[in-house]
Scaffold this motif. Sequence first.
Motif, mmCIF file in Angstrom:
data_model
loop_
_atom_site.group_PDB
_atom_site.id
_atom_site.type_symbol
_atom_site.label_atom_id
_atom_site.label_comp_id
_atom_site.label_asym_id
_atom_site.label_seq_id
_atom_site.Cartn_x
_atom_site.Cartn_y
_atom_site.Cartn_z
ATOM 1 N N THR A 122 0.834 -1.197 0.000
ATOM 2 C CA THR A 122 0.000 0.000 0.000
ATOM 3 C C THR A 122 0.869 1.248 0.000
ATOM 4 N N ARG A 126 -3.443 3.651 -2.087
ATOM 5 C CA ARG A 126 -3.738 2.582 -3.049
ATOM 6 C C ARG A 126 -3.193 1.255 -2.529
ATOM 7 N N ASN A 127 -3.835 0.151 -2.960
ATOM 8 C CA ASN A 127 -3.424 -1.181 -2.538
ATOM 9 C C ASN A 127 -3.127 -2.053 -3.754
ATOM 10 N N ASN A 128 -2.194 -2.976 -3.577
ATOM 11 C CA ASN A 128 -1.840 -3.873 -4.678
ATOM 12 C C ASN A 128 -1.186 -5.124 -4.105
ATOM 13 N N VAL A 169 4.077 -2.207 -10.453
ATOM 14 C CA VAL A 169 3.791 -1.940 -9.042
ATOM 15 C C VAL A 169 3.913 -0.452 -8.757
ATOM 16 N N GLU A 172 0.889 1.371 -10.254
ATOM 17 C CA GLU A 172 -0.360 1.130 -9.531
ATOM 18 C C GLU A 172 -0.411 1.885 -8.211
ATOM 19 N N LEU A 173 0.747 2.007 -7.552
ATOM 20 C CA LEU A 173 0.776 2.643 -6.230
ATOM 21 C C LEU A 173 1.265 4.080 -6.274
ATOM 22 N N ARG A 217 4.264 -6.152 -12.951
ATOM 23 C CA ARG A 217 3.052 -5.769 -12.232
ATOM 24 C C ARG A 217 2.984 -6.318 -10.809
ATOM 25 N N THR A 218 3.782 -7.389 -10.505
ATOM 26 C CA THR A 218 3.618 -8.042 -9.199
ATOM 27 C C THR A 218 4.915 -8.259 -8.427
#
Length: 430
Positions: A122, A126-128, A169, A172-173, A217-218
Motif C-alpha cells: 500500500t 492505493r493497494n496492490n 507496481v 499502480e501505487l 506488475r507483481t
Amino acid sequence: MNNSGRTSPFAPHEWMIAWRYLRARKSEGGVSVMTWISLIGIALAVFALIATLAVRSGFRTDFTATILGANAHVSVYRPPFEDADGRIVRTFDNYDDIAQRLLQIEGVNRVAPIVKGQVMATANGRNNGVEVYGETLADLQNLPLIAKPERQIGKLENFDKGVAIGTGVARELGLSVGDKITLISPDGLQTAFGTSPRINAYDVVYIFEVGRYDIDRTRLYMPLSDAQIFFNREGVVDEFEIMVDDPDNVQQLDPLLLAASDSHSATWTWKNASGGFLRALQMEDNVMFILMSILVLVASMNIVSGLIMLVKNKGRDIGILRTMGLSEGSIMRIFFICGSSIGVIGTIAGVILGCLFVIYIDPIFNVINGLMGGGVWDPSQRLLSQLPAELNLRDVMKAVCLSLGLSFIITIFPARRAAKMNPVEALRYE
C-alpha cells in the motif's frame, strides 16, 4: 540441339518463347492481367507467411527470454514433512552449505537462497498484491533481466537500503525512487490473542521493467535478511533459485540437485511452470503455418487458371510449334517456365516485403497504432511491452520452399495439357 534431333531441356529458345507469352497482352492471345494477379497473390501470401512466422517466433523467443531471465531455471524446495520432533518443516536451515554444494554441480551457474511470500502493498491510499522475493544483493545482481532490464530508475547498488519493485507496481501505487511502500503480511507476531498482522514500511530504491507485464506488475525484491524477519524465517530460507547453462535440458540435473540438498527436497523447473504454455504456443505455430500454407496454395491456384487460359489462347501457336518439330517435352517446358517464373518472381517479392516488414515492424506498428488512436497493443493482455518479431532464416526458407514447391507442382498439370495437345486439332479451324 543434340545429335538425335531433340532439343536439350530448357534450351534458350524455350525461355524466349515463354518470356514472350508472359509479356503478351490479351489482344495478342496473352493473359498479362492474370499473370499480374497471380504474381501479386503469391507475393502477398509469402509476405503474410513470413510476417506471421516471424511474429510467432518473436513471441516464443521473448516469452522464453523473460521466463529464463527473471525466473529460476529450476527451484529446489521442501514439501512439508514431519521431523523427529513432530514439527512440520518446509524450510532449509543450513542453506549456506547447501548453496555451496549446489553451486559445485557442473552446469549450475547461479544459486540464490530466497524467501518468498505474497503480501499486500500500500502507498498513497492505493493497494496492490505483490509477490516478495527476499535475496541478497549479490544474487540479485546475477539475475539478468533485473540487473539489466529494458528500463530502470534508481541504482541496484542501493538494494540493501530498501526494496526493488517493478514498473507496474510503481504505477499502480504511484511510487518513485525515494518513496516509501508499506507491506502488510497476515503472518506476523504471535501474541496472547493470536497472530497479529506484520506491517513494515520500506524505501523504494530501484524500479525495473523487464518487458513482461506479469513480472513488472507483481514483483518486489527485498534484502534476504529483511525478508527473513518480515516472514518469520529467521535463519532459514524457503527455497533455492538455480540457473543453469543449458535450460532446455535442466531435467538432467535433477538427481544431482536432489543429492546435493537432502532427502526431503524436490525440484520444480521452468518447464514445469511454463511447459504447458510453450506446448500450446508450439501447437499454435503449427496451426498458423497450416493456415498460411492454405493461403499460399490458394494464391498458387491463380497460376493454374492463368496457364489454362494461356494454353487455350495459344492453341494455334502450339500447333505451329509442333509441326515445326518441337517435342511434347519442349512444349511442356515452355509452359512450365511460364508458370514457375510467376511463382519465383512472386516468391522473391514476398520474401523482400516480409523481411522489410519484420525489420521495420516497430515504426510500422507505431504508425498503425497512431492511426487507430492508440491502445491496439495492451501489455496487460499480451504480457509483453511491445510486439515482438524475429527474422529467422529457417522460417524464411520454409516459406520459400512451400511457395516454390506449390508453384512448380501445380504448373505441371496445365503444362502437360499443352504438351498433349494434338497439332492437327489445334490447326484444323485456323
